[in-house]
Design a protein around this motif. Structure first.
Motif, mmCIF file in Angstrom:
data_model
loop_
_atom_site.group_PDB
_atom_site.id
_atom_site.type_symbol
_atom_site.label_atom_id
_atom_site.label_comp_id
_atom_site.label_asym_id
_atom_site.label_seq_id
_atom_site.Cartn_x
_atom_site.Cartn_y
_atom_site.Cartn_z
ATOM 1 N N SER A 112 15.734 3.745 -12.000
ATOM 2 C CA SER A 112 15.876 3.307 -10.382
ATOM 3 C C SER A 112 16.401 1.853 -10.675
ATOM 4 C CB SER A 112 14.727 3.346 -9.516
ATOM 5 O OG SER A 112 14.225 4.660 -9.539
ATOM 6 N N TYR A 113 17.026 1.290 -9.332
ATOM 7 C CA TYR A 113 17.502 -0.003 -9.630
ATOM 8 C C TYR A 113 17.373 -0.426 -7.769
ATOM 9 C CZ TYR A 113 19.157 1.103 -14.319
ATOM 10 O OH TYR A 113 19.808 1.398 -14.946
ATOM 11 N N THR A 114 17.829 -1.639 -7.756
ATOM 12 C CA THR A 114 17.640 -1.593 -5.989
ATOM 13 C C THR A 114 18.662 -2.372 -5.971
ATOM 14 O OG1 THR A 114 15.484 -3.463 -6.513
ATOM 15 C CG2 THR A 114 16.780 -4.360 -4.821
ATOM 16 N N SER A 116 20.961 -4.510 -3.176
ATOM 17 C CA SER A 116 21.234 -5.065 -2.285
ATOM 18 C C SER A 116 22.311 -5.723 -0.901
ATOM 19 C CB SER A 116 20.268 -6.487 -2.564
ATOM 20 O OG SER A 116 19.494 -6.958 -3.790
ATOM 21 N N ILE A 131 17.111 -1.681 -1.042
ATOM 22 C CA ILE A 131 17.212 -0.492 -1.131
ATOM 23 C C ILE A 131 16.848 0.072 -2.179
ATOM 24 C CG2 ILE A 131 18.047 0.410 0.947
ATOM 25 C CD1 ILE A 131 20.766 1.552 -0.654
ATOM 26 N N SER A 132 16.048 0.784 -2.648
ATOM 27 C CA SER A 132 15.855 1.172 -4.040
ATOM 28 C C SER A 132 16.112 2.296 -4.737
ATOM 29 C CB SER A 132 14.221 1.575 -4.486
ATOM 30 O OG SER A 132 13.974 2.266 -5.800
ATOM 31 N N THR A 134 17.781 6.191 -7.697
ATOM 32 C CA THR A 134 17.405 6.251 -8.918
ATOM 33 C C THR A 134 18.391 6.535 -9.686
ATOM 34 O OG1 THR A 134 15.350 6.929 -8.251
ATOM 35 C CG2 THR A 134 15.861 7.818 -10.236
ATOM 36 N N TYR A 139 22.985 8.451 -2.836
ATOM 37 C CA TYR A 139 21.800 7.058 -1.946
ATOM 38 C C TYR A 139 21.900 7.498 -0.067
ATOM 39 C CZ TYR A 139 24.963 3.718 -4.873
ATOM 40 O OH TYR A 139 25.251 2.897 -5.734
ATOM 41 N N ASN A 174 20.517 -3.849 -10.957
ATOM 42 C CA ASN A 174 20.405 -4.282 -10.107
ATOM 43 C C ASN A 174 21.766 -4.818 -9.144
ATOM 44 O OD1 ASN A 174 17.979 -3.170 -9.724
ATOM 45 N ND2 ASN A 174 17.122 -5.366 -10.578
#
Length: 267
Positions: A112-114, A116, A131-132, A134, A139, A174
């Protein structure tokens, strides 16, 4: 082979011929079996990833020892297992208990990534929190943004990869998403005011792009002279060829030719 003591070395092999094992008549001679552990080949299946070491030889009743570490973009390695899904995990300290060659399978977890968001000159409508997401899932709804004089063209990663709600996530770290905008186009209509001669006209203009007011081409019958263009904010341009911008954010706007009466018409 066979040894003559429990901890001794092999003295006799399977094909050895023996005699006179003891000089004592009627005595019992004990020979001790000596064993060598078997070896087996373990093959590594990266299961969607990549691994440099494809196989290794292991020894029964000894530890597996060093195991290779595979890689897979967007995934975390969970370990080596005896099945593609489920099964028993095998680690470096696991004792070999197999009786035939074996295949071990890499198992993975999606990372999982963030993400911005940068509105790049605009404003968020209702919040623009990160948002996080996977990897390989989709999305969720992305933030709404607005910007005066511009139309929203989408969210883009690294400047050239558009992302939308429902798209499959395919990032490896991220990331920042940047709002991309297109300048609105509005129509400027040039009115002749009190002039008699000349055709009124219009032109399309991009928001935030300065443009030059045209030279007056209208004429009055009473000898009035052109005083300037009356702009939407009520101001008067001092002359032709004035540089203006952002007269409207969209739609259309009117600019009206303004005239100075001749002195004799004022008496």
């Amino acid at each position: 082979g066979w040894a003559i003591s429990k901890d001794g070395d092999v003295v006799y092999t399977e094909t050895s011929s023996v005699k006179n094992l003891t000089e004592t008549n009627g005595a019992t001679v004990i020979l001790y079996a000596k064993w060598t552990p078997k070896t087996y080949t373990v093959t590594f299946n990266a299961n969607g990833g990549n691994v440099d070491e494809r196989s290794k030889v292991v020894t029964y009743d000894s530890a597996y020892r060093d195991l290779p570490i595979p890689t897979r973009t967007g995934y975390a390695f969970n370990g080596w297992f005896t099945e593609v899904s489920g099964g028993v995990e095998i680690t470096a300290s696991t004792i070999v208990q197999i009786t035939e060659d074996q295949t071990l399978y890499a198992q993975w977890s999606k990372l999982s990534y963030t993400v911005s968001f940068d509105p790049t000159g605009g404003e968020f409508v209702g919040g623009g929190y990160p948002i996080s997401v996977t990897n390989e899932l989709t999305y969720p709804a992305l933030p709404e943004v607005t910007r005066v004089g511009y139309g929203f063209a989408g969210w883009y990663l690294h400047g050239d990869i558009e992302i939308k709600e429902g798209d499959t996530v395919n990032i490896t770290s991220n990331s920042w998403a940047y709002a991309v905008w297109t300048n609105n186009i509005y129509t400027v209509i040039f009115r002749k005011g009190e002039a008699f001669y000349g055709e009124e006209f219009s032109t399309n203009v991009f928001y935030d792009i300065p443009f030059e007011l045209p030279k007056n081409s209208f004429e009055c019958l009473d000898g009035s002279t052109f005083a300037g263009w009356r702009l939407p904010d009520g101001s008067l341009s001092s002359e032709n060829n004035t540089i203006v911008s952002n007269l409207a954010t969209s739609g259309s706007v009117e600019i009206i030719a303004t005239w100075d009466k001749p002195p004799d018409s004022l008496n």
